[in-house]
Design a protein around this motif. Structure first.
Motif, PDB file in Angstrom:
ATOM      1  N   VAL A  76       0.861  -1.182   0.000  1.00  0.00           N
ATOM      2  CA  VAL A  76       0.000   0.000   0.000  1.00  0.00           C
ATOM      3  C   VAL A  76       0.894   1.229   0.000  1.00  0.00           C
ATOM      4  O   VAL A  76       1.802   1.343   0.824  1.00  0.00           O
ATOM      5  CB  VAL A  76      -0.949   0.018   1.216  1.00  0.00           C
ATOM      6  N   SER A  77       0.640   2.142  -0.915  1.00  0.00           N
ATOM      7  CA  SER A  77       1.487   3.331  -1.042  1.00  0.00           C
ATOM      8  C   SER A  77       1.273   4.284   0.132  1.00  0.00           C
ATOM      9  O   SER A  77       0.294   4.189   0.873  1.00  0.00           O
ATOM     10  CB  SER A  77       1.173   4.055  -2.355  1.00  0.00           C
ATOM     11  N   PHE A  78       2.208   5.211   0.260  1.00  0.00           N
ATOM     12  CA  PHE A  78       2.087   6.272   1.260  1.00  0.00           C
ATOM     13  C   PHE A  78       2.634   7.538   0.611  1.00  0.00           C
ATOM     14  O   PHE A  78       3.845   7.755   0.553  1.00  0.00           O
ATOM     15  CB  PHE A  78       2.864   5.923   2.525  1.00  0.00           C
ATOM     16  N   THR A  79       1.731   8.365   0.081  1.00  0.00           N
ATOM     17  CA  THR A  79       2.133   9.532  -0.708  1.00  0.00           C
ATOM     18  C   THR A  79       1.503  10.794  -0.144  1.00  0.00           C
ATOM     19  O   THR A  79       0.293  10.860   0.053  1.00  0.00           O
ATOM     20  CB  THR A  79       1.705   9.371  -2.178  1.00  0.00           C
ATOM     21  N   LEU A  80       2.325  11.795   0.101  1.00  0.00           N
ATOM     22  CA  LEU A  80       1.831  13.093   0.541  1.00  0.00           C
ATOM     23  C   LEU A  80       1.389  13.898  -0.673  1.00  0.00           C
ATOM     24  O   LEU A  80       2.120  14.000  -1.663  1.00  0.00           O
ATOM     25  CB  LEU A  80       2.921  13.852   1.287  1.00  0.00           C
ATOM     26  N   LYS A  81       0.185  14.461  -0.582  1.00  0.00           N
ATOM     27  CA  LYS A  81      -0.307  15.346  -1.626  1.00  0.00           C
ATOM     28  C   LYS A  81      -0.576  16.728  -1.025  1.00  0.00           C
ATOM     29  O   LYS A  81      -1.251  16.844  -0.004  1.00  0.00           O
ATOM     30  CB  LYS A  81      -1.596  14.798  -2.247  1.00  0.00           C
ATOM     31  N   VAL A  82      -0.035  17.736  -1.674  1.00  0.00           N
ATOM     32  CA  VAL A  82      -0.291  19.119  -1.276  1.00  0.00           C
ATOM     33  C   VAL A  82      -1.022  19.789  -2.427  1.00  0.00           C
ATOM     34  O   VAL A  82      -0.564  19.744  -3.583  1.00  0.00           O
ATOM     35  CB  VAL A  82       1.016  19.862  -0.953  1.00  0.00           C
ATOM     36  N   ASN A  83      -2.172  20.349  -2.129  1.00  0.00           N
ATOM     37  CA  ASN A  83      -3.033  20.957  -3.155  1.00  0.00           C
ATOM     38  C   ASN A  83      -3.331  19.975  -4.274  1.00  0.00           C
ATOM     39  O   ASN A  83      -3.410  20.347  -5.458  1.00  0.00           O
ATOM     40  CB  ASN A  83      -2.376  22.235  -3.708  1.00  0.00           C
ATOM     41  N   GLY A  84      -3.466  18.705  -3.896  1.00  0.00           N
ATOM     42  CA  GLY A  84      -3.800  17.661  -4.852  1.00  0.00           C
ATOM     43  C   GLY A  84      -2.635  17.140  -5.664  1.00  0.00           C
ATOM     44  O   GLY A  84      -2.819  16.219  -6.479  1.00  0.00           O
ATOM     45  N   VAL A  85      -1.429  17.677  -5.469  1.00  0.00           N
ATOM     46  CA  VAL A  85      -0.252  17.282  -6.254  1.00  0.00           C
ATOM     47  C   VAL A  85       0.636  16.369  -5.412  1.00  0.00           C
ATOM     48  O   VAL A  85       1.007  16.734  -4.282  1.00  0.00           O
ATOM     49  CB  VAL A  85       0.547  18.525  -6.701  1.00  0.00           C
TER      50      VAL A  85
END
Length: 807
Positions: free
Chosen positions: A302-311
């Motif tokens: 399972v990924s773990f990705t930070l998104k800021v303003n949807g990016v």
């Protein structure tokens, strides 16, 4: 309400020891005693071993201050202590105001009816050491020191494998007198939305009768309210109140490298019906959203990705620990220098580690301004949490309320995290504290601030093993493994591990010679001795019993041959530090199909030392800092060793714009000539990490990669697959110095491959370099910019390198 500082010179007494000295508030008792000549420098040699008595004594702070008519006649007045470390009783004019027992809380004492023209304020500090002895530790587990877990105090103060057992003690933060109307705002929060809407939520200390709010927000980021604003006036409706505004054409706040750090000034005033200002809050707000995306991929990950303003944002960072043993001695200038170094080093995230402190507001202000994202731990580390103790839990939840309320307005903070390596987070040992973390702490944070992700602990995963690399985020390094497998197998060991997010990667390396001279007597500088073993320490929980000093020497000599003295050791061990961290960081970034972040352990030191940090205690960046600066460049070529034994050439693009250009890569001999060379037109999408092809390289040669745009070089990279092991270097180069305004430029031309050229002055921490510890190819010229607040004397500039440490 108005606020008046009571900081400055106070008196300090210890009746048991007959001590009477001048003290500085904020500060620390150890620092005061050193200035007064009572103790020797706690940071030098073995002096810290003889200073445990300080924590075993009670001390008294005392100051006198005058209160004017306005202050004495105010409807309400409070003495506010923004940080006392840790146990104390506070007394004004002989009246006991209350007690403190948490260094992470602000204590406000009502003195409305106690102020006089002349006032005597005393703070009676109670011995932390004696209080520590009173706890029943039962079957609780903690690394290094068990009683610490019952005290709401920086956990690393009691000794860590990079910090001395030398706890801070005293008034470590501001002391003020606040006075004014009895009607005030107890809490103000803002919520800014992508469409430009701003929602203020104000809580009053009364029912809201006959008062109104006026809220104002600047129309442009960086502008003052006087330059243009949107505003609204709304009558209070009760204890809890809402005020909405709209900012047209709002600009988003972005992490560094992804866009601008757009901050809007705001003001919210509370007014009586007749227009009298009762209370006000000022600050800066930002428009940005943040989320942690976890999505299944592969067979069981399972990924773990930070998104800021949807990016999606690739996190390139480090772990922040307190930059001083004695918390109150930390200066504004040091905060500013460290955060600036992070920004200049292409770091876009700092994790405020859970064994330290919630930092002062200045730290978060600077991160807001520079676009440095903050991963904020709550202050629990490497231990059980005594959740069965009701008084302890109550104390902690007050701390959570205060800190979330204080910090939630900073757009730089993107994660709340329940702490560091609680039992069960690095294995399957589950003891005390899960209910506190998962229910009480998480629930309270979610109630106070639902705008950010909450991570239960670091590391965490979705399987039984909290440090499982298939999900969440991991603490992962191959450095200790190299003790058994050998340093020459380091890249292979790194390739066998792949995390979804590496939040701690620990690799050792020494500081420059100047730092050694600041911490050791001249006759103890070399070889390794009891001073080294004391200062560099060891991990008592490691699988291999080997002190950190001996590890550094072993790895340096395994790759580069016997250390001929201190300077030779420093260059060799610094190279190990830099090469190892690059191998780890590049492996993570080149695996962005799975991995979305890499942070080294750790950013700076708590005292003069030479182990994990990439910036030493005197603010001199190590070779590893400059290497990470190159590794963390948003757009760059890279080389990474794969599990199949093949090295690949990559182009990494952590920007929001596509890159179109030409990629030149190949294998070079030490004379700078290509063995083989390839050129390809590449188009790398925004956020893309693309493998271009295989990059074989023979021992003794190195890999070269260069990105071109419009025929001009954008960035280049050189990498030795063997970490330069068994490679001979010569010190054969010329330098041309020239002035550019107040700065000095050094043009360095290498006649033969130049390894780790180090530019330095006496008091080198007073200078800043665009690059240092530079590798310069044969026939190449590079330019280094040198800046300083002082006048630069080019004749005082010295040069050392891997082959020649004198000069």
């Amino acid at each position: 309400m108005k606020e008046r500082s009571l900081n400055g010179k106070w008196a300090l007494r210890c009746e048991e020891k007959g001590i009477c000295a001048e003290t500085q508030v904020p500060g620390d008792i150890h620092a005061d005693l050193f200035r007064a000549g009572v103790i020797d420098d706690p940071y030098f040699g073995l002096n810290h071993r003889s200073l445990r008595w300080v924590l075993g004594e009670d001390f008294v702070y005392e100051t006198t201050f005058r209160a004017g008519q306005e202050e004495r006649s105010a409807e309400s007045a409070f003495l506010c202590f923004y940080g006392i470390d840790t146990y104390a009783s506070v007394e004004l004019n002989g009246v006991l105001l209350g007690e403190t027992k948490n260094m992470f809380l602000r204590y406000d004492f009502d003195v409305t009816k106690l102020l006089r023209d002349e006032n005597v304020l005393r703070v009676y500090m109670r011995s932390t050491a004696r209080i520590a002895q009173s706890f029943d530790c039962g079957n609780y587990f903690a690394t290094f020191n068990v009683p610490r877990i019952f005290m709401r105090k920086a956990q690393c103060h009691f000794g860590w494998d990079w910090a001395p057992d030398l706890p801070g003690y005293g008034i470590w933060n501001d002391v003020t007198l606040r006075y004014g109307s009895a009607r005030r705002m107890d809490r103000l929060r803002w919520y800014a939305y992508e469409d430009g809407a701003v929602n203020f939520r104000a809580e009053l200390n009364f029912g809201g009768e006959d008062v109104y709010f006026r809220a104002e927000v600047a129309l442009r980021p960086g502008a003052s309210l006087a330059e243009g604003k949107t505003e609204r006036t709304v009558a209070a409706t009760g204890t809890k109140n809402l005020v909405n505004l709209y900012v047209p054409d709002r600009e988003l706040w972005w992490p560094r490298g992804y866009g601008g750090q757009n901050l809007y000034e705001y003001r919210v005033g509370l007014y009586a019906a007749d227009g009298t200002l009762l209370d006000e809050r000022r600050g800066r707000l930002a428009f940005r959203t943040v989320e942690a995306e976890q999505h299944p991929f592969g067979e069981a990950s399972v990924s773990f990705t930070l998104k800021v303003n949807g990016v999606p944002v690739y996190c390139r960072g480090s772990n922040w620990v307190p930059a001083e043993c004695f918390t109150g001695t930390m200066k504004r200038e040091k905060y500013e220098r460290l955060i600036r170094l992070a920004a200049e080093g292409n770091f876009n995230m700092l994790r405020v580690w859970g064994g330290g402190i919630y930092e002062r507001g200045l730290f978060y202000d600077l991160c807001d301004e520079y676009g440095i994202m903050v991963w904020q731990d709550f202050m629990f580390a490497c231990a059980d949490i005594p959740e069965e103790d009701a008084a302890f839990v109550e104390n902690c939840l007050k701390e959570v309320d205060y800190q979330v309320d204080r910090l939630a307005g900073h757009p730089s903070i993107v994660f709340w995290c329940g702490g560091n390596e609680k039992t069960g987070s690095c294995g399957k040992m589950i003891q005390h504290g899960d209910y506190f973390v998962d229910t009480l702490l998480h629930g309270r944070v979610a109630t106070l601030d639902a705008t950010r992700p909450f991570l239960r602990q670091s590391p965490f995963s979705l399987t039984d093993n909290g440090n499982d690399r298939t999900s969440g985020e991991s603490h992962c390094s191959s450095f200790e493994e190299a003790l058994t497998r050998g340093m020459r197998n380091y890249r292979k060991a790194v390739a066998e591990k792949l995390t979804t997010f590496t939040s701690e990667c620990a690799v050792l390396g020494p500081s420059v010679r100047e730092q050694f001279e600041r911490m050791f007597p001249a006759d103890k500088l070399w070889p390794i001795n009891e001073y080294w073993e004391d200062r560099f320490m060891k991990n008592p929980y490691a699988t291999v019993e080997f002190s950190f000093a001996k590890q550094e020497v072993r790895f340096a000599e395994e790759l580069y041959g016997q250390a001929r003295g201190l300077d030779d050791f420093i260059f060799k061990a610094m190279s190990v530090h830099a090469e190892s961290l690059q191998a780890e960081a590049d492996h993570s970034r080149c695996s962005a199909w799975k991995n979305s972040g890499f942070m080294n352990w750790m950013f700076s030191d708590i005292w003069p030392s030479g182990t994990w940090a990439v910036i030493d205690h005197s603010l001199q960046p190590k070779q590893a800092y400059y290497r990470l600066k190159r590794c963390y460049a948003p757009l760059r070529p890279a080389f990474a060793y794969g599990q199949g034994g093949e090295t690949g050439a990559y182009v990494l693009n952590d920007t929001r714009e596509d890159f179109a250009g030409r990629f030149v890569y190949g294998e070079k001999r030490m004379d700078g000539c290509f063995v083989w060379k390839k050129e390809e037109d590449v188009r790398i999408p925004a956020g893309g990490h693309v493998r271009i092809g295989a990059a074989p390289c023979a021992a003794g040669d190195y890999l070269y990669g260069e990105l071109l745009c419009g025929g001009a070089r954008v960035v280049k990279e050189i990498v030795s697959p063997t970490m330069w092991a068994d490679t001979s270097f010569e010190s054969d180069y010329t330098v041309r110095l020239r002035r550019d305004g107040r700065d000095q430029l050094a043009d360095i031309t290498a006649n033969k491959f130049l390894k780790s050229l180090y530019l330095h002055f006496d008091r080198n921490y007073e200078y800043r370099y665009s690059d240092n510890f530079i590798d310069v190819e044969a026939g190449e010229t590079v330019t280094v910019r040198i800046s300083s607040a002082r006048e630069i004397d080019p004749a005082a500039l010295r040069f050392s390198d891997f082959a020649a440490q004198e000069g």
